[in-house]
Design an enzyme around this catalytic site. Sequence first.
Site, short mmCIF file in Angstrom:
data_model
loop_
_atom_site.label_atom_id
_atom_site.label_comp_id
_atom_site.label_asym_id
_atom_site.label_seq_id
_atom_site.Cartn_x
_atom_site.Cartn_y
_atom_site.Cartn_z
N ASP A 248 38.18 27.47 33.50
CA ASP A 248 36.94 27.24 34.24
C ASP A 248 36.63 25.78 34.03
O ASP A 248 36.42 25.33 32.89
CB ASP A 248 35.82 28.13 33.68
CG ASP A 248 34.52 27.96 34.48
OD1 ASP A 248 34.30 26.86 35.04
OD2 ASP A 248 33.74 28.92 34.55
N LYS B 37 29.60 16.41 46.22
CA LYS B 37 30.77 15.67 46.69
C LYS B 37 30.48 14.16 46.76
O LYS B 37 31.37 13.33 46.55
CB LYS B 37 31.24 16.21 48.04
CG LYS B 37 31.79 17.64 47.96
CD LYS B 37 33.00 17.71 47.04
CE LYS B 37 33.67 19.07 47.03
NZ LYS B 37 34.85 19.12 46.15
N TYR C 206 26.11 20.97 48.15
CA TYR C 206 27.52 20.63 48.34
C TYR C 206 27.66 19.14 48.67
O TYR C 206 28.50 18.44 48.09
CB TYR C 206 28.13 21.50 49.46
CG TYR C 206 29.63 21.33 49.60
CD1 TYR C 206 30.51 21.90 48.69
CD2 TYR C 206 30.17 20.59 50.66
CE1 TYR C 206 31.88 21.75 48.83
CE2 TYR C 206 31.54 20.44 50.80
CZ TYR C 206 32.40 21.02 49.88
OH TYR C 206 33.76 20.86 50.02
N ASP D 296 43.52 27.30 37.14
CA ASP D 296 42.56 27.92 38.07
C ASP D 296 41.84 29.02 37.31
O ASP D 296 42.31 29.51 36.28
CB ASP D 296 43.29 28.52 39.29
CG ASP D 296 42.39 28.61 40.52
OD1 ASP D 296 42.55 27.80 41.45
OD2 ASP D 296 41.51 29.50 40.54
N THR E 240 37.24 28.15 53.98
CA THR E 240 36.65 27.99 55.31
C THR E 240 36.96 29.17 56.23
O THR E 240 36.53 29.17 57.40
CB THR E 240 37.20 26.70 55.98
OG1 THR E 240 38.63 26.75 55.91
CG2 THR E 240 36.68 25.44 55.31
P1 NAD Z 1 39.90 27.41 48.03
O1 NAD Z 1 38.72 28.29 47.87
O2 NAD Z 1 41.07 27.89 48.80
O3 NAD Z 1 40.40 26.93 46.61
C1 NAD Z 1 39.51 26.56 45.59
C2 NAD Z 1 40.12 26.97 44.25
O4 NAD Z 1 39.24 26.54 43.20
C3 NAD Z 1 40.28 28.50 44.11
O5 NAD Z 1 41.59 28.82 43.71
C4 NAD Z 1 39.26 28.88 43.05
O6 NAD Z 1 39.64 29.99 42.26
C5 NAD Z 1 39.18 27.58 42.23
N1 NAD Z 1 37.92 27.50 41.49
C6 NAD Z 1 36.66 27.69 41.95
N2 NAD Z 1 35.78 27.54 40.95
C7 NAD Z 1 36.49 27.26 39.83
C8 NAD Z 1 36.15 26.98 38.48
N3 NAD Z 1 34.87 27.00 38.06
N4 NAD Z 1 37.13 26.68 37.61
C9 NAD Z 1 38.42 26.66 38.00
N5 NAD Z 1 38.82 26.93 39.27
C10 NAD Z 1 37.86 27.22 40.16
O7 NAD Z 1 39.30 26.08 48.69
P2 NAD Z 1 39.98 24.78 49.29
O8 NAD Z 1 39.50 24.66 50.67
O9 NAD Z 1 41.43 24.70 49.00
O10 NAD Z 1 39.18 23.67 48.46
C11 NAD Z 1 39.79 22.84 47.50
C12 NAD Z 1 38.89 21.62 47.31
O11 NAD Z 1 38.81 20.90 48.54
C13 NAD Z 1 37.46 21.95 46.92
O12 NAD Z 1 37.00 21.02 45.97
C14 NAD Z 1 36.71 21.81 48.23
O13 NAD Z 1 35.34 21.52 48.04
C15 NAD Z 1 37.47 20.67 48.86
N6 NAD Z 1 37.33 20.56 50.31
C16 NAD Z 1 37.75 21.57 51.13
C17 NAD Z 1 37.61 21.42 52.50
C18 NAD Z 1 38.04 22.49 53.47
O14 NAD Z 1 37.74 22.35 54.68
N7 NAD Z 1 38.73 23.53 53.05
C19 NAD Z 1 37.04 20.27 53.02
C20 NAD Z 1 36.63 19.26 52.17
C21 NAD Z 1 36.79 19.42 50.81
#
Ligand code: NAD
Length: 266
Positions: free
Chosen positions: A66, A175, A171, A40, A209
């Site tokens: 990253d 995706k 976004y 991360d 979210t």
């Molecule tokens: P979150 O923000 O809790 O976690 C995302 C993580 O990605 C964080 O720990 C952040 O530090 C890390 N991150 C961001 N940019 C980065 C980079 N450039 N390099 C390395 N790490 C990086 O979000 P989440 O909701 O757990 O999302 C996880 C995945 O699920 C994402 O790809 C998101 O688009 C997808 N997603 C989430 C939802 C939702 O409703 N939460 C729905 C559909 C898809």
Amino acid sequence: MEPGKRLVDKVAIVTGGASGIGAATARLFGLHGAAVLLTDSNVPLGKSIVQEIASAGGTAAFAEQDVRSEARWEAIVAQAEKDYGRVDILCNIAGISGRDPKQNIQPGPTAGPRLADQTLEHWNRVMEINSTGVYLGTRAAIPAMQRAGGGSIINISSICGIVGSHANAAYHASKGAVRLFSKAAAIQYAPDGIRVNSVHPGFVDTPMTAAGHANPEVARKRLEATPLGRFGTPQDIANGCLYLASDDSSWVTGTELVIDGGMTAN
Ligand code: NAD
């Protein structure tokens, strides 16, 4: 294999493992016996999840990453092979919503800037993290998985990779790219025993979210759009990742696992 443990002797790289869906997936993989290299960009949070996995008796290490850095990807895969001997599973979970937290949340079912308000810089940032990161990770992991005799790559897309909405076109595009990239990779590497699938979460309660779901108007609309009537939990999505990571899905590749409380059935 120990009963109840579905990933014994497997080595997994989990990106975005510091938070939300990534943290839940890394924890679950650890519980099921995988050695987890959790990566991360958030170092303190990533290290704390690794501590949790270790305290629960699992095997895990943290690496700062990253996902946009090509060179770093090579180093991450090399570290997994050096520390744990192989790479069987790559879970590309790191991502951003691309929503400016300072911006007012629009009352549409998804939050984010409208197309005409999106700058090229914003577009590129969302695409680079959400799409290019997945490409770089998949490309870096393939040679290691070929050496291991096969593997499973799980790319987190979204319901936003299947349907459009009022806002945040970048976004959706990022995706959608993950969805079809995964199918192309699945076809190209099936002969090597490397499976590639995408996972499409609906609205899940995570830090990503939290601001939207704290807005009663946004939360109400999102729940109305979700037939099962609740937001998903990170564990709901981790359970799907576990299936795709394990040998239970050994005949599953190039598919889309939608975990959305029924939203896209509508
Ligand atoms: P979150 O923000 O809790 O976690 C995302 C993580 O990605 C964080 O720990 C952040 O530090 C890390 N991150 C961001 N940019 C980065 C980079 N450039 N390099 C390395 N790490 C990086 O979000 P989440 O909701 O757990 O999302 C996880 C995945 O699920 C994402 O790809 C998101 O688009 C997808 N997603 C989430 C939802 C939702 O409703 N939460 C729905 C559909 C898809």
